[in-house]
Design an enzyme around this catalytic site. Structure first.
Site, short mmCIF file in Angstrom:
data_model
loop_
_atom_site.label_atom_id
_atom_site.label_comp_id
_atom_site.label_asym_id
_atom_site.label_seq_id
_atom_site.Cartn_x
_atom_site.Cartn_y
_atom_site.Cartn_z
N TRP A 102 34.82 30.04 43.60
CA TRP A 102 34.23 29.14 42.60
C TRP A 102 33.30 28.13 43.24
O TRP A 102 32.23 27.84 42.70
CB TRP A 102 35.31 28.48 41.75
CG TRP A 102 35.98 29.48 40.86
CD1 TRP A 102 37.28 29.89 40.90
CD2 TRP A 102 35.37 30.25 39.80
NE1 TRP A 102 37.50 30.87 39.96
CE2 TRP A 102 36.36 31.10 39.28
CE3 TRP A 102 34.07 30.31 39.27
CZ2 TRP A 102 36.09 31.99 38.22
CZ3 TRP A 102 33.81 31.21 38.22
CH2 TRP A 102 34.82 32.03 37.71
N ASP A 170 35.23 20.17 40.15
CA ASP A 170 35.54 21.28 39.24
C ASP A 170 37.06 21.36 39.16
O ASP A 170 37.72 21.79 40.09
CB ASP A 170 34.95 22.58 39.80
CG ASP A 170 35.31 23.79 38.94
OD1 ASP A 170 36.06 23.64 37.95
OD2 ASP A 170 34.84 24.91 39.26
N LYS A 194 41.94 27.55 30.96
CA LYS A 194 43.02 27.69 31.94
C LYS A 194 44.21 26.82 31.51
O LYS A 194 45.30 27.31 31.30
CB LYS A 194 42.58 27.26 33.33
CG LYS A 194 41.50 28.03 34.12
CD LYS A 194 40.92 29.23 33.62
CE LYS A 194 39.96 30.06 34.42
NZ LYS A 194 38.90 29.48 35.15
C1 LIG Z 1 37.49 29.90 35.54
C2 LIG Z 1 36.83 28.95 36.47
C3 LIG Z 1 35.46 28.69 36.38
C4 LIG Z 1 34.54 29.39 35.40
O1 LIG Z 1 34.82 29.02 34.12
P1 LIG Z 1 33.98 29.61 32.88
O2 LIG Z 1 34.58 28.87 31.74
O3 LIG Z 1 34.21 31.07 32.83
O4 LIG Z 1 32.56 29.26 33.09
C5 LIG Z 1 34.91 27.78 37.27
N1 LIG Z 1 35.67 27.13 38.18
C6 LIG Z 1 37.00 27.36 38.28
C7 LIG Z 1 37.78 26.63 39.30
C8 LIG Z 1 37.61 28.28 37.44
O5 LIG Z 1 38.93 28.50 37.53
#
Ligand SMILES: *Cc1c(COP(=O)(O)O)cnc(C)c1O
Length: 358
Positions: A102, A170, A194
């Site tokens: 990521w 993030d 998530k």
């Molecule tokens: C799932 C995830 C993303 C991407 O998320 P989207 O909603 O599919 O754009 C980015 N960073 C992390 C840490 C993730 O777990």
């Protein structure tokens, strides 16, 4: 009806009581004669839902009043672009911590906007730890890091100290899993699917002074100022996803808030890690101090057994244990809505599988 234990990395498991409440309110929300999905986003019913949802999130995370909470779309992936367009443009550079899949995507998009310094990386050991002890580059617009690498299963258990350089995070896969000090961050973003609610909603928590300073000014929809000025109603927001997130926030408050969730999350993770560490049949490659409480990848001694493991897990009432295609093996994601009972069920199954195949 049977609900199985769902270990999906995302979209992830939601609390059953939330789904039940949503079902009960599906056709007629609070006597309004309409579903939340059918409401005007500017009507008083939905405005009350949106305001309560924001208030509950602010309470759960103790968000200081000089921060805006934005309810956006486009996933964390769009934030990979919005962050540099709003915060890096017009500055000499930004710092990024490279911790895996990521982080790599965030770095790629930032490079399209300006100069990126990779000030720390765990690539030397295949992204199996969280690099520490780094310092920001003088003049960097911000430091970006990935609080929890969902695929690698590596988590920062402390918030890095970046002094006066804004910290951008993030937090897609571990937001709301434990208390955090929001005031240590300039900006936090997270896709909802998530640990918050349904896909389609992205949450951004941004300190006031970081809004509206970009040079050049980003296009309208890419500009945080647009959404901050319009209380996230510049265009139609993902209303139903916001409503479900609001129900999840109420569920979290009823559970005792994030300090209580953290205790449960530690107990769940310990249950699986201590079993993984007790046998050579399974392996988790991550440095112990940096192991994720949310996503636990593991491999079997012989990958020829993977298929049998997954088929047996399905039969035993467990979903989505297959690892990410980039790392193989298995992965158990254990977001807030996964119960300790679910993790114990998994460990019992793993023990049984080892007995048969070990
Ligand atoms: C799932 C995830 C993303 C991407 O998320 P989207 O909603 O599919 O754009 C980015 N960073 C992390 C840490 C993730 O777990």
């Amino acid at each position: 009806m049977t609900r199985l234990f769902n270990f999906s990395a995302g979209p992830g498991v939601l609390p059953e009581t939330v789904l039940q409440q949503a079902a009960a309110e599906m056709l007629d929300w609070h006597g309004s004669g309409q579903s939340v999905m059918e409401m005007s986003h500017r009507g008083k019913e939905f405005i009350s839902i949106a305001e309560q949802t924001e208030a509950d999130l602010r309470e759960l995370l103790a968000v200081p009043s000089n921060y805006k909470v934005l309810f956006l779309q486009g996933g964390a992936t769009l934030q990979f672009e919005m962050v540099p367009q709003n915060l890096l443009a017009g500055h000499p550079s930004a710092d990024y911590i490279h911790t895996g899949e990521w982080a790599k995507k965030a770095i790629k998009e930032a490079k399209a906007v300006g100069k990126v310094n990779i000030i720390a990386s765990s690539e030397d050991r295949k992204f199996t730890y969280a690099p520490k002890g780094w310092t920001p580059t003088p003049g960097a617009a911000y430091v970006h890091y990935t609080a929890n690498e969902t695929i690698g299963g590596v988590e920062f258990h402390q918030t890095p100290d970046t002094g006066d350089t804004p910290l951008v995070c993030d937090m897609s896969s571990n937001i709301l899993s434990k208390p955090i000090d929001v005031s240590k961050y300039g900006l936090i973003y997270a896709g909802a699917q998530k640990n918050i609610g349904p896909a389609g909603l992205t949450i951004v928590i941004i300190r006031d002074d970081l809004i509206g300073k970009a040079n050049p000014t980003p296009s309208t929809m890419m500009n945080y100022k647009t959404h901050a000025d319009a209380d996230s109603m510049h265009n139609t927001p993902p209303t139903y996803a916001i409503y479900i997130a609001g129900l999840v926030f109420q569920w979290l408050k009823a559970k005792g808030g994030l300090a209580a969730m953290e205790q449960v999350n530690i107990a769940k993770a310990n249950t699986l890690y201590s079993y993984l560490d007790s046998t050579a049949f399974y392996n988790n490659p991550v440095e112990k101090a940096d192991r994720s409480l949310m996503n636990i990848p593991f491999t079997l001694k012989d990958e020829a057994l993977d298929e049998a493991f997954l088929a047996g897990a399905k039969k035993a009432g467990m979903l989505q244990l297959k690892g990410h295609r980039s790392v193989g093996g298995m992965r158990a994601s254990m977001y807030n809505a996964m119960s300790l009972e679910g993790v114990q069920h998994l460990v019992n199954y793993m023990r049984e599988f080892e007995k048969q195949h070990g």
